[in-house]
Design a protein around this motif. Structure first.
Motif, PDB file in Angstrom:
ATOM      1  N   MET A   1      26.715   2.487 -27.332  1.00  0.00           N
ATOM      2  CA  MET A   1      25.779   3.607 -27.304  1.00  0.00           C
ATOM      3  C   MET A   1      26.396   4.809 -28.029  1.00  0.00           C
ATOM      4  N   ASP A   2      25.679   5.432 -28.998  1.00  0.00           N
ATOM      5  CA  ASP A   2      26.257   6.567 -29.716  1.00  0.00           C
ATOM      6  C   ASP A   2      26.140   7.843 -28.888  1.00  0.00           C
ATOM      7  N   LYS A   3      26.807   8.895 -29.367  1.00  0.00           N
ATOM      8  CA  LYS A   3      26.872  10.155 -28.615  1.00  0.00           C
ATOM      9  C   LYS A   3      25.490  10.777 -28.418  1.00  0.00           C
ATOM     10  N   PHE A   4      24.609  10.615 -29.409  1.00  0.00           N
ATOM     11  CA  PHE A   4      23.274  11.200 -29.294  1.00  0.00           C
ATOM     12  C   PHE A   4      22.452  10.501 -28.211  1.00  0.00           C
ATOM     13  N   THR A   5      22.581   9.194 -28.154  1.00  0.00           N
ATOM     14  CA  THR A   5      21.870   8.434 -27.117  1.00  0.00           C
ATOM     15  C   THR A   5      22.361   8.848 -25.742  1.00  0.00           C
ATOM     16  N   ASN A   6      23.669   9.033 -25.609  1.00  0.00           N
ATOM     17  CA  ASN A   6      24.224   9.452 -24.317  1.00  0.00           C
ATOM     18  C   ASN A   6      23.693  10.822 -23.903  1.00  0.00           C
ATOM     19  N   ILE A   7      23.650  11.735 -24.859  1.00  0.00           N
ATOM     20  CA  ILE A   7      23.161  13.092 -24.558  1.00  0.00           C
ATOM     21  C   ILE A   7      21.681  13.064 -24.186  1.00  0.00           C
ATOM     22  N   MET A   8      20.901  12.324 -24.968  1.00  0.00           N
ATOM     23  CA  MET A   8      19.469  12.240 -24.690  1.00  0.00           C
ATOM     24  C   MET A   8      19.212  11.579 -23.339  1.00  0.00           C
ATOM     25  N   ASN A   9      19.986  10.563 -23.028  1.00  0.00           N
ATOM     26  CA  ASN A   9      19.836   9.892 -21.730  1.00  0.00           C
ATOM     27  C   ASN A   9      20.199  10.834 -20.586  1.00  0.00           C
ATOM     28  N   GLU A  10      21.251  11.637 -20.795  1.00  0.00           N
ATOM     29  CA  GLU A  10      21.662  12.585 -19.765  1.00  0.00           C
ATOM     30  C   GLU A  10      20.561  13.613 -19.512  1.00  0.00           C
ATOM     31  N   LEU A  11      19.975  14.133 -20.571  1.00  0.00           N
ATOM     32  CA  LEU A  11      18.902  15.107 -20.416  1.00  0.00           C
ATOM     33  C   LEU A  11      17.667  14.475 -19.783  1.00  0.00           C
ATOM     34  N   THR A  12      17.341  13.265 -20.216  1.00  0.00           N
ATOM     35  CA  THR A  12      16.179  12.577 -19.642  1.00  0.00           C
ATOM     36  C   THR A  12      16.362  12.360 -18.151  1.00  0.00           C
ATOM     37  N   THR A  13      17.572  11.989 -17.749  1.00  0.00           N
ATOM     38  CA  THR A  13      17.865  11.795 -16.326  1.00  0.00           C
ATOM     39  C   THR A  13      17.701  13.091 -15.552  1.00  0.00           C
ATOM     40  N   ILE A  14      18.192  14.187 -16.139  1.00  0.00           N
ATOM     41  CA  ILE A  14      18.051  15.500 -15.501  1.00  0.00           C
ATOM     42  C   ILE A  14      16.575  15.852 -15.330  1.00  0.00           C
ATOM     43  N   PHE A  15      15.796  15.633 -16.368  1.00  0.00           N
ATOM     44  CA  PHE A  15      14.380  15.985 -16.312  1.00  0.00           C
ATOM     45  C   PHE A  15      13.607  15.115 -15.325  1.00  0.00           C
ATOM     46  N   THR A  16      13.830  13.828 -15.377  1.00  0.00           N
ATOM     47  CA  THR A  16      13.075  12.924 -14.491  1.00  0.00           C
ATOM     48  C   THR A  16      13.446  13.127 -13.023  1.00  0.00           C
ATOM     49  N   SER A  17      14.716  13.434 -12.775  1.00  0.00           N
ATOM     50  CA  SER A  17      15.148  13.620 -11.387  1.00  0.00           C
ATOM     51  C   SER A  17      14.689  14.957 -10.812  1.00  0.00           C
ATOM     52  N   ASN A  18      14.293  15.876 -11.693  1.00  0.00           N
ATOM     53  CA  ASN A  18      13.810  17.181 -11.230  1.00  0.00           C
ATOM     54  C   ASN A  18      12.311  17.371 -11.462  1.00  0.00           C
ATOM     55  N   ALA A  19      11.643  16.304 -11.857  1.00  0.00           N
ATOM     56  CA  ALA A  19      10.210  16.384 -12.151  1.00  0.00           C
ATOM     57  C   ALA A  19       9.399  16.674 -10.889  1.00  0.00           C
ATOM     58  N   ASN A  20       8.310  17.380 -11.089  1.00  0.00           N
ATOM     59  CA  ASN A  20       7.432  17.728  -9.971  1.00  0.00           C
ATOM     60  C   ASN A  20       5.992  17.544 -10.443  1.00  0.00           C
ATOM     61  N   SER A  21       5.288  16.614  -9.835  1.00  0.00           N
ATOM     62  CA  SER A  21       3.943  16.271 -10.306  1.00  0.00           C
ATOM     63  C   SER A  21       2.955  17.424 -10.147  1.00  0.00           C
ATOM     64  N   THR A  22       3.131  18.237  -9.110  1.00  0.00           N
ATOM     65  CA  THR A  22       2.225  19.376  -8.896  1.00  0.00           C
ATOM     66  C   THR A  22       2.418  20.416  -9.992  1.00  0.00           C
ATOM     67  N   ILE A  23       3.678  20.721 -10.298  1.00  0.00           N
ATOM     68  CA  ILE A  23       3.976  21.683 -11.360  1.00  0.00           C
ATOM     69  C   ILE A  23       3.548  21.117 -12.709  1.00  0.00           C
ATOM     70  N   LYS A  24       3.745  19.834 -12.895  1.00  0.00           N
ATOM     71  CA  LYS A  24       3.361  19.162 -14.148  1.00  0.00           C
ATOM     72  C   LYS A  24       1.879  19.388 -14.448  1.00  0.00           C
ATOM     73  N   ILE A  25       1.036  19.181 -13.440  1.00  0.00           N
ATOM     74  CA  ILE A  25      -0.411  19.358 -13.619  1.00  0.00           C
ATOM     75  C   ILE A  25      -0.740  20.792 -14.018  1.00  0.00           C
ATOM     76  N   LYS A  26      -0.087  21.760 -13.361  1.00  0.00           N
ATOM     77  CA  LYS A  26      -0.345  23.165 -13.652  1.00  0.00           C
ATOM     78  C   LYS A  26       0.131  23.536 -15.058  1.00  0.00           C
ATOM     79  N   GLN A  27       1.301  23.049 -15.438  1.00  0.00           N
ATOM     80  CA  GLN A  27       1.842  23.365 -16.765  1.00  0.00           C
ATOM     81  C   GLN A  27       0.983  22.765 -17.868  1.00  0.00           C
TER      82      GLN A  27
END
Length: 226
Positions: A1-27
């Motif tokens: 896995m290259d460095k960019f994939t690792n960074i993107m995966n890290e950010l995706t994990t952060i976003f998905t683990s902090n996702a909120n469906s109620t806020i998502k609908i409003k945004q």
């Protein structure tokens, strides 16, 4: 896995683990359901991604930073675009030149709307006017103002908003004159703001321009806002 994939995966994990469906609908509703969100408020998102993008700014080369910016910016969820912009803010002033505009312009057209467009006014303004060749920089501005995308036109109009007395008023008036007939709400706002700022520098010239070109009441109302 290259460095960019690792960074993107890290950010995706952060976003998905902090996702909120109620806020998502409003945004998504706030942006007229044009774009996808994970559902994370800016006040929460910024501190949780800052360690990642701060580290990336320290360890990546300029070319790698440009690659990462593009990878982030072209993700479908809006949180990635906002994070990409925050990452860009770390390094663009010391690293980008007029010639980098040809790299940046096609990237920012991805899912462009008012919430991303206005982050780039200052960047484009500084980089365009850093070119000492007046002919070249003016040609680039005319390229922007004639772009088929109205959001790019908005960047051209607003590129000098923060220039104050350094504003090239004659150039500004030349750019906006063909757009005075527009019915586009966002362009009307841009033109009004630009003329209001210019009027603080040279009110006589701006008043004359308004009279000679029968500037619409919609634009004048923006100029007169406090």
């Amino acid at each position: 896995m290259d460095k960019f994939t690792n960074i993107m995966n890290e950010l995706t994990t952060i976003f998905t683990s902090n996702a909120n469906s109620t806020i998502k609908i409003k945004q998504e509703k706030f942006l007229v359901n044009n774009f996808s969100f994970y559902g994370i408020l800016t006040s929460k998102r910024k501190p949780i991604v800052k360690p990642v993008i701060t580290n990336c700014n320290k360890i990546l080369t300029l070319q790698e930073k440009k690659i990462l910016f593009e990878k982030m910016y072209k993700q479908p969820n809006r949180e990635f675009q906002y994070t990409a912009i925050e990452f860009l803010k770390f390094w663009w002033k010391k690293n980008l030149t007029f010639n980098d505009l040809n790299w940046l312009l096609p990237i920012i057209k991805y899912n462009i709307w008012w919430d991303t467009t206005d982050y780039f006014d200052d960047i484009f303004g500084v980089l365009i006017f850093s070119n000492d060749d007046v002919k070249v920089r003016n040609e680039y501005l005319f390229k922007l103002i004639n772009d088929e995308n109205d959001w790019i036109k908005r960047i051209a109009i607003q590129s000098q908003l923060m220039f104050k007395i350094k504003t090239d008023i004659d150039l500004l008036l030349t750019l906006i004159k063909p757009l005075l007939v527009t019915n586009n709400f966002y362009l009307i706002r841009s033109i009004g703001w630009a003329l209001r700022n210019a009027a603080l520098i040279n009110p006589t010239k701006i008043n004359q321009f308004i009279k000679e070109n029968n500037v619409s009441k919609k634009i004048i109302s923006v100029i007169n806002e406090h």
